[in-house]
Design a protein around this motif. Structure first.
Motif, PDB file in Angstrom:
ATOM      1  N   THR A  43       0.825  -1.204   0.000  1.00  0.00           N
ATOM      2  CA  THR A  43       0.000   0.000   0.000  1.00  0.00           C
ATOM      3  C   THR A  43       0.858   1.253   0.000  1.00  0.00           C
ATOM      4  OG1 THR A  43      -1.596  -1.230   1.322  1.00  0.00           O
ATOM      5  CG2 THR A  43      -1.932   1.122   1.147  1.00  0.00           C
ATOM      6  N   ILE A  44       1.970   1.208   0.699  1.00  0.00           N
ATOM      7  CA  ILE A  44       2.868   2.367   0.764  1.00  0.00           C
ATOM      8  C   ILE A  44       3.406   2.694  -0.622  1.00  0.00           C
ATOM      9  CG2 ILE A  44       5.056   3.195   1.676  1.00  0.00           C
ATOM     10  CD1 ILE A  44       4.469   1.494   4.182  1.00  0.00           C
ATOM     11  N   ARG A  51       2.001   1.990  -3.521  1.00  0.00           N
ATOM     12  CA  ARG A  51       0.887   2.522  -4.312  1.00  0.00           C
ATOM     13  C   ARG A  51       0.626   3.990  -3.986  1.00  0.00           C
ATOM     14  NH1 ARG A  51      -3.518  -1.661  -3.606  1.00  0.00           N
ATOM     15  NH2 ARG A  51      -1.788  -3.055  -3.879  1.00  0.00           N
ATOM     16  N   GLU A  52       0.672   4.322  -2.703  1.00  0.00           N
ATOM     17  CA  GLU A  52       0.464   5.703  -2.279  1.00  0.00           C
ATOM     18  C   GLU A  52       1.580   6.613  -2.788  1.00  0.00           C
ATOM     19  OE1 GLU A  52       0.121   5.436   1.951  1.00  0.00           O
ATOM     20  OE2 GLU A  52      -1.886   4.564   1.845  1.00  0.00           O
ATOM     21  N   GLU A  87       1.004   7.244  -6.451  1.00  0.00           N
ATOM     22  CA  GLU A  87      -0.103   8.182  -6.653  1.00  0.00           C
ATOM     23  C   GLU A  87       0.308   9.611  -6.302  1.00  0.00           C
ATOM     24  OE1 GLU A  87      -3.646   9.692  -7.844  1.00  0.00           O
ATOM     25  OE2 GLU A  87      -2.776   7.725  -8.267  1.00  0.00           O
ATOM     26  N   ARG A  88       1.103   9.790  -5.240  1.00  0.00           N
ATOM     27  CA  ARG A  88       1.599  11.127  -4.881  1.00  0.00           C
ATOM     28  C   ARG A  88       2.473  11.695  -6.000  1.00  0.00           C
ATOM     29  NH1 ARG A  88       2.211   9.014   0.268  1.00  0.00           N
ATOM     30  NH2 ARG A  88       4.416   8.631  -0.092  1.00  0.00           N
TER      31      ARG A  88
END
Length: 52
Positions: free
Chosen positions: A2-3, A5-6, A9-10
């Motif tokens: 998840t990290i 992916r985040e 996205e950032r």
């Protein structure tokens, strides 16, 4: 996972904001928000080459 992916996205949002801020594209450009990071970076780099 998840990290990662985040983080991706950032980075994508950063490139979108940079493209909009520099007037390369408009904020209402729906296609802009559907592009990958690679496509955004390529679009930004192409505009920089054209502006030189």
């Amino acid at each position: 996972m998840t990290i990662l992916r985040e983080a991706v996205e950032r980075q994508r949002q950063y490139m979108i904001n940079k493209i909009i801020t520099e007037g390369i594209a408009m904020n209402d450009d729906v296609l802009l928000h559907d592009k990958t990071i690679t496509e955004l970076v390529n679009e930004y780099e192409q505009s920089q080459v054209l502006n030189q």
